[in-house]
Write a protein that holds these residues in place. Structure first.
Motif, short mmCIF file in Angstrom:
data_model
loop_
_atom_site.label_atom_id
_atom_site.label_comp_id
_atom_site.label_asym_id
_atom_site.label_seq_id
_atom_site.Cartn_x
_atom_site.Cartn_y
_atom_site.Cartn_z
N GLY A 1 0.82 -1.21 0.00
CA GLY A 1 0.00 0.00 0.00
C GLY A 1 0.85 1.26 0.00
N PRO A 2 0.28 2.40 -0.33
CA PRO A 2 1.06 3.63 -0.46
C PRO A 2 1.32 4.36 0.85
CG PRO A 2 -1.22 4.06 -1.07
CD PRO A 2 -1.13 2.58 -0.77
N ASP A 3 0.56 4.09 1.89
CA ASP A 3 0.64 4.88 3.12
C ASP A 3 1.29 4.09 4.24
OD1 ASP A 3 -0.68 7.10 2.00
OD2 ASP A 3 -2.61 6.10 2.25
N PRO A 4 2.39 4.60 4.82
CA PRO A 4 3.16 3.83 5.80
C PRO A 4 2.54 3.76 7.18
CG PRO A 4 4.21 5.95 5.41
CD PRO A 4 3.08 5.85 4.44
N LEU A 5 1.65 4.69 7.54
CA LEU A 5 1.05 4.66 8.87
C LEU A 5 -0.09 3.65 8.89
CD1 LEU A 5 0.95 8.47 9.71
CD2 LEU A 5 2.59 6.77 10.52
N ASP A 6 -0.05 2.72 9.84
CA ASP A 6 -1.12 1.73 9.94
C ASP A 6 -2.45 2.41 10.27
OD1 ASP A 6 0.99 0.03 9.68
OD2 ASP A 6 0.28 -1.39 11.19
N TYR A 7 -2.42 3.28 11.27
CA TYR A 7 -3.64 3.93 11.73
C TYR A 7 -3.33 5.36 12.17
CZ TYR A 7 -4.59 -1.07 12.32
OH TYR A 7 -4.70 -2.42 12.11
N ILE A 8 -4.35 6.19 12.17
CA ILE A 8 -4.29 7.52 12.76
C ILE A 8 -5.56 7.70 13.59
CG2 ILE A 8 -4.19 10.00 12.35
CD1 ILE A 8 -2.81 9.29 9.65
N SER A 9 -5.38 7.78 14.91
CA SER A 9 -6.52 7.94 15.81
C SER A 9 -6.79 9.41 16.05
CB SER A 9 -6.24 7.23 17.15
OG SER A 9 -6.14 5.83 16.96
N MET A 10 -8.07 9.76 16.16
CA MET A 10 -8.47 11.16 16.30
C MET A 10 -9.35 11.31 17.54
SD MET A 10 -9.30 11.90 12.25
CE MET A 10 -10.35 10.46 12.10
N TYR A 11 -8.86 12.06 18.51
CA TYR A 11 -9.54 12.21 19.79
C TYR A 11 -10.13 13.60 19.93
CZ TYR A 11 -7.05 7.95 21.17
OH TYR A 11 -6.56 6.66 21.24
N GLU A 12 -11.19 13.68 20.71
CA GLU A 12 -11.81 14.96 21.06
C GLU A 12 -11.22 15.45 22.37
OE1 GLU A 12 -16.26 16.72 22.13
OE2 GLU A 12 -16.03 14.75 21.18
N ASN A 13 -10.47 16.55 22.33
CA ASN A 13 -9.81 17.07 23.52
C ASN A 13 -10.56 18.30 24.02
OD1 ASN A 13 -7.84 18.57 25.23
ND2 ASN A 13 -6.43 16.96 24.61
N PRO A 14 -10.95 18.33 25.32
CA PRO A 14 -11.72 19.47 25.84
C PRO A 14 -10.88 20.72 26.03
CG PRO A 14 -11.21 17.94 27.60
CD PRO A 14 -10.73 17.29 26.33
N GLY A 15 -9.55 20.61 25.92
CA GLY A 15 -8.70 21.76 26.17
C GLY A 15 -8.48 21.98 27.65
N CYS A 16 -7.97 23.15 28.01
CA CYS A 16 -7.70 23.48 29.40
C CYS A 16 -7.99 24.97 29.60
CB CYS A 16 -6.26 23.15 29.77
SG CYS A 16 -5.82 23.53 31.47
N GLY B 1 11.41 5.30 16.27
CA GLY B 1 11.56 5.86 17.61
C GLY B 1 10.61 6.97 17.96
N PHE B 2 9.61 7.25 17.10
CA PHE B 2 8.67 8.31 17.42
C PHE B 2 7.36 8.10 16.66
CE2 PHE B 2 10.51 9.74 13.47
CZ PHE B 2 9.53 10.49 12.84
N GLU B 3 6.32 8.77 17.15
CA GLU B 3 5.05 8.89 16.45
C GLU B 3 4.71 10.37 16.31
OE1 GLU B 3 3.42 6.63 14.94
OE2 GLU B 3 4.06 4.73 15.84
N LEU B 4 3.92 10.70 15.31
CA LEU B 4 3.50 12.07 15.07
C LEU B 4 2.16 12.36 15.75
CD1 LEU B 4 4.29 12.31 11.25
CD2 LEU B 4 5.52 13.48 13.08
N THR B 5 2.00 13.60 16.22
CA THR B 5 0.71 14.05 16.73
C THR B 5 0.38 15.40 16.12
OG1 THR B 5 1.46 15.32 18.67
CG2 THR B 5 1.30 12.93 18.93
N PHE B 6 -0.87 15.80 16.25
CA PHE B 6 -1.32 17.07 15.67
C PHE B 6 -2.53 17.53 16.46
CE2 PHE B 6 -3.71 19.44 12.28
CZ PHE B 6 -2.77 20.44 12.06
N ARG B 7 -2.60 18.82 16.77
CA ARG B 7 -3.74 19.38 17.51
C ARG B 7 -4.36 20.50 16.68
NH1 ARG B 7 -3.60 18.03 23.14
NH2 ARG B 7 -1.74 16.78 23.62
N LEU B 8 -5.62 20.29 16.29
CA LEU B 8 -6.33 21.22 15.42
C LEU B 8 -7.48 21.86 16.20
CD1 LEU B 8 -6.78 22.36 12.51
CD2 LEU B 8 -8.32 20.40 12.15
N VAL B 9 -7.51 23.19 16.21
CA VAL B 9 -8.59 23.91 16.90
C VAL B 9 -9.94 23.44 16.37
CG1 VAL B 9 -9.68 26.16 17.24
CG2 VAL B 9 -7.19 25.93 17.44
N ARG B 10 -10.84 23.14 17.31
CA ARG B 10 -12.17 22.66 16.93
C ARG B 10 -13.08 23.83 16.60
NH1 ARG B 10 -16.02 18.80 20.76
NH2 ARG B 10 -17.84 18.77 19.36
N GLU B 11 -13.71 23.77 15.44
CA GLU B 11 -14.62 24.83 15.03
C GLU B 11 -15.93 24.73 15.81
OE1 GLU B 11 -13.81 27.21 13.05
OE2 GLU B 11 -11.95 26.44 12.15
#
Length: 462
Positions: free
Chosen positions: A61-76, A114-124
């Motif tokens: 397959g073309p994409d090396p990441l097995d999965y990308i999980s997306m969580y709902e974060n309430p912020g602080c 030795g690492f995984e990527l993360t990303f935090r996107l402001v929720r509209e």
């Protein structure tokens, strides 16, 4: 640019079909370890929305990441962090421990890369499901890592050159930081994992990271409303941190003047020809990937242009001396040129009488950084050609372990060209390269010439 500048692929086209809500197998111990640490942050989201390519990477397959999980974060609220979506990649580390994708490892050693990527996107407002476009950005970055073997670390930066998301905003570049909620180091049965967070940035912020250092700019981003302490990406952000707070620009400029830049190299469109005593270009020119010995080596119009090259700009926090670069170049020679007879003389030193260097405008705009931020601080800077296996390294006289000297300032070893920049020449270059402060005012092609040093640099269009 030196292990980093790949032109972004159009991830909005030809995207593989994605399955949502596919639950990964619980029998992979590396995957279990990642799931468990996520459950500590999100105990009520045991089955997050997850995307995956239909065909796994190890099955072609073309994409090396097995999965990308997306969580709902309430912020602080106490820290001023708004609600957002939190994306976590699964696949740069070793999830399975069975050699299907990564060599076996163990505690105390990196798991996979030795690492995984993360990303935090402001929720509209009124947004009920996370956008999936960040998953495609993560896949593109993962492809770079798998294809190049280069890691992404906090402080690195990525030249993306396109708006993140589906709009036309100013967030067109990427910086890398440390995820604020996940562990500094996670030990799994298959090795150790860190978490590197993707941060959307403006072109001005990317330039500041190039001319100074990525970690410094990331730390400044933490103090602003646009990103905040958790380094959120807001694709609707309209102002750079320098525009939002003028004192930030002062801090960056002070850092550049005191410390210079810790960016040691970039990938670029560049080439050279040797100049003879009468300043005429000789027959010799570095050979491109698709050139044969019968090609007309004087015709610069034959330079190949690669329009779909992924570009990743990485800012390394550790300064490398040229001796280390020599080792890296030799590794590249061993890996890439086993069937290339044009580099059989890779150990032979070839002093050149004079040089005519050519850069495209994007690479040329980094010449002030190379001179003022590196050479004038006693360091080196490398332009790694994306047109061939070659590289051009500009070095200060104080750099040790080099091939060049005052008697022979331009030396070629296999695909690697070293260019000595004496102090007086560096000062002249720094003055003339002020022209790049307004690249839209430069008429191309633009040639800079220093006859007393037998050196000419031409800038051509991208």
């Amino acid at each position: 640019m030196f292990g980093n500048m790949r032109e972004k692929e159009e991830f909005t086209r030809g995207m593989p079909a994605m399955h949502q809500n596919e639950v990964p197998s619980p029998r992979a111990f590396g995957l279990d370890a990642l799931h468990n640490v996520c459950k500590e942050i999100y105990p009520d989201q045991c089955n997050p929305l997850t995307v995956t390519a239909i065909i796994k990477y190890w099955l072609g397959g073309p994409d090396p990441l097995d999965y990308i999980s997306m969580y709902e974060n309430p912020g602080c609220a106490e820290l001023g962090v708004p609600p957002h979506w939190h994306y976590i990649s699964l696949g740069l580390s070793d999830l399975h421990g069975d050699n299907r994708l990564h060599p076996k490892s163990g505690p105390g050693r990196p798991s996979g890369f030795g690492f995984e990527l993360t990303f935090r996107l402001v929720r509209e407002i009124n947004e009920t499901t996370p956008p999936t476009w960040p998953a495609n950005v993560m896949q593109q970055l993962a492809k770079y890592v798998f294809n190049s073997g280069n890691m992404l670390l906090p402080g690195d930066h990525v030249s993306w050159h396109a708006p993140l998301g589906n709009g036309n905003g100013r967030i067109t570049q990427i910086l890398m930081g440390k995820d604020p909620q996940l562990p500094n180091l996670l030990t799994t049965p298959h090795g150790d994992v860190t978490f590197v967070q993707i941060i959307g940035a403006t072109s001005e912020e990317l330039q500041a990271a190039q001319h100074w250092n990525g970690l410094g700019v990331v730390n400044l981003l933490k103090t602003t409303r646009g990103c905040g302490p958790w380094l959120l990406t807001n694709t609707n952000r309209q102002h750079s941190i320098m525009e939002e707070d003028p004192t930030v620009a002062e801090k960056i400029q002070t850092g550049i003047e005191r410390e210079g830049s810790n960016l040691s190299g970039v990938s670029a469109k560049c080439w050279w020809v040797q100049m003879s005593d009468n300043n005429n270009d000789e027959k010799y020119r570095e050979k491109k990937n698709d050139e044969s010995d019968d090609d007309d080596e004087d015709d610069d119009d034959n330079i190949c242009e690669k329009d779909d090259i992924d570009r990743i700009e990485k800012n390394r926090t550790t300064d490398k001396i040229n001796k280390n670069l020599s080792i890296e170049q030799q590794r590249e020679h061993d890996n890439n040129n086993n069937n290339d007879s044009s580099f059989d003389d890779s150990f032979i030193l070839k002093p050149l009488i004079g040089l005519h260097l050519t850069f495209n405008l994007e690479a040329g705009s980094l010449l002030p950084l190379a001179i003022k931020g590196r050479v004038m601080h006693g360091r080196h800077f490398t332009f790694k050609s994306i047109l061939s296996h070659s590289a051009i390294t500009m070095v200060a006289p104080s750099v040790t372990g080099t091939l060049v000297s005052c008697e022979r300032p331009y030396v070629l070893q296999g695909p690697w060209l070293q260019v000595l920049i004496p102090d007086q020449l560096a000062e002249k270059m720094a003055y003339e390269f002020q022209l790049f402060n307004s690249t839209d005012q430069i008429q191309l092609p633009r040639t800079f010439s220093w006859p007393e040093y037998k050196l000419t640099i031409t800038i051509v269009s991208d």
